[in-house]
Write an enzyme that holds these catalytic residues in place. Structure first.
Site, PDB file in Angstrom:
ATOM      1  N   SER A 292      -1.741   0.959  -7.977  1.00 35.81           N
ATOM      2  CA  SER A 292      -0.313   0.653  -8.087  1.00 35.81           C
ATOM      3  C   SER A 292       0.504   1.834  -8.587  1.00 35.81           C
ATOM      4  CB  SER A 292      -0.097  -0.563  -9.008  1.00 35.81           C
ATOM      5  OG  SER A 292       1.153  -1.158  -8.753  1.00 35.81           O
TER       6      SER A 292
ATOM      7  N   SER B 114       5.565  -4.911  -8.540  1.00 33.40           N
ATOM      8  CA  SER B 114       4.838  -3.992  -7.655  1.00 33.40           C
ATOM      9  C   SER B 114       4.319  -4.626  -6.370  1.00 33.40           C
ATOM     10  CB  SER B 114       3.660  -3.353  -8.408  1.00 33.40           C
ATOM     11  OG  SER B 114       4.118  -2.338  -9.264  1.00 33.40           O
TER      12      SER B 114
ATOM     13  N   LYS C  93       5.168  -3.017  -3.079  1.00 31.26           N
ATOM     14  CA  LYS C  93       4.412  -1.958  -2.404  1.00 31.26           C
ATOM     15  C   LYS C  93       3.742  -2.424  -1.119  1.00 31.26           C
ATOM     16  CE  LYS C  93       4.011   0.432  -6.763  1.00 31.26           C
ATOM     17  NZ  LYS C  93       3.385   0.385  -8.074  1.00 31.26           N
TER      18      LYS C  93
END
Length: 382
Positions: A112, A57, A60
């Site tokens: 997230s 993640s 991102k």
């Protein structure tokens, strides 16, 4: 022709030993890590820092900065049925939920949300495929040649990878954006949205990055985990004007190892005044009502630097031998150039402190004639 006046001169290039990337003298088990100085993006230490690995993640970071740079932060975004169907961590969006892109980005980075990532990607890029292309185009623009994106959230894909050093470079770039910095450095935030079922609602989000409240000076950035990537963490901190960015990939103890690297970083980074005084010169003027004009630096420069860069810093004043009238007050007539090795780091204009008008043509002729006569008379009576 120009005149280069060296204020401080040290060797133009660091030695080969200094250019090598050392490992931190710490007991670390991350598969790869990189520690960068925040202001310049120059690497302090690393291990396997250019090995291509999945980044979960932490993906991102790219999704977020692209959305911010779209300039659409206050536009409403509606969650679509297809976008919210994604596994993994979630903001809990329902079909038809509406919030501003800015609030959606808080859900993306603080909790997230993979669903938020897909909604944002479709909103900004038009389609998921277009947005992924935007991600890869931005990576190329930033010189990230070992980075490839296949999605906006970071779920595992063979074509989705980066390196610790390139991910740190991306984070350092993103942290120069104040909106990004605000989002990733906020421990808790309230978002407002229109629930498709019950109308307007507020919700408080808690940032999943525990370093924000446990590490001195922490300013973000992003956690990440999927089984095939292991635990990944991008973190950054600032203290007394100095800043560092840390990336650990596939690290079972990501919090503690990041903390150790950041503390090591602050021992190897210094904040310094590079140009802190007024630098003045009198510059010759051709064809002006005055023979000279005073020039000074238009500003000052301070920065955090790796200690070895501070030792290999060059500061030069570059001015022409003369300027032609007219000269306007505030006009840039030269520069102070600051180099790290042979790389230009920063420039400061040298500006004229007065206006010097051009001598009228007829007056210039008679002044020249008078000067010739004076010199001839002086010669005759010697």
């Amino acid at each position: 022709m120009t005149l280069a006046l060296v204020l401080a001169f040290l060797p133009a290039r660091a030695s080969a030993a200094e250019e090598e990337v050392p490992e931190a003298p710490l007991e670390l088990y991350a598969k790869a890590y990189a520690l960068l100085e925040l202001e310049t993006g120059r690497i302090i230490c690393g291990k396997n820092q250019m090995q291509e690995l999945p980044m979960a993640s932490t993906t991102k970071i790219m999704t977020c900065i692209l959305a911010i740079e779209s300039g659409r932060l206050e536009e409403p975004v509606t969650a679509g049925a297809e976008e919210i169907r994604v596994e993994g961590s979630s903001l809990g969006l329902q079909e038809g939920d509406v919030m501003t892109l800015h609030d959606m980005l808080r859900g993306l980075m603080m909790v997230s949300g993979n669903d938020a990532a897909q909604v944002i990607a479709t909103f900004v890029g038009g389609t998921m495929e277009n947005f992924v292309q935007m991600m890869n185009d931005k990576a190329k623009e930033l010189g990230l040649t070992h980075t490839s994106y296949a999605n906006p959230h970071g779920l595992y894909d063979d074509d989705h990878y980066t390196t610790a050093q390139e991910l740190a470079t991306l984070a350092a770039y993103a942290l120069k954006n104040p909106v990004f910095c605000d989002i990733v450095s906020t421990p808790t935030a309230k978002i407002h949205y229109i629930d498709s079922a019950s109308g307007e609602r507020d919700r408080t989000l808690k940032n999943s990055n525990t370093l924000l409240t446990t590490l001195e000076g922490c300013i973000g950035v992003k956690t990440g985990y999927v089984k095939k990537s292991g635990r990944c963490l991008v973190s950054a901190a600032e203290r007394d004007g100095a800043g560092v960015v840390c990336v650990v990939l596939n690290c079972s103890n990501s919090w503690e190892e990041s903390r150790q690297l950041i503390e090591y970083g602050f021992k190897n980074v210094t904040y310094m005044d590079i140009v802190s005084d007024t630098v003045s010169y009198d510059l010759n003027v051709v064809g002006g009502v005055s023979d000279t004009v005073s020039v000074q630096n238009a500003g000052f420069l301070s920065s955090s630097l790796r200690r070895q860069d501070a030792e290999n810093l060059q500061v030069r004043v570059v001015l022409p031998r003369f300027v032609y009238a007219p000269v306007q007050q505030g006009e840039a007539v030269g520069k102070i150039c600051v180099y790290l090795g042979d790389e230009l780091f920063e420039e400061i204009d040298m500006i004229a402190m007065q206006t010097v008008d051009r001598v009228p043509a007829a007056q210039s002729f008679f002044q020249t004639l008078f000067e010739l006569l004076r010199q001839n008379l002086q010669y005759m009576y010697q």
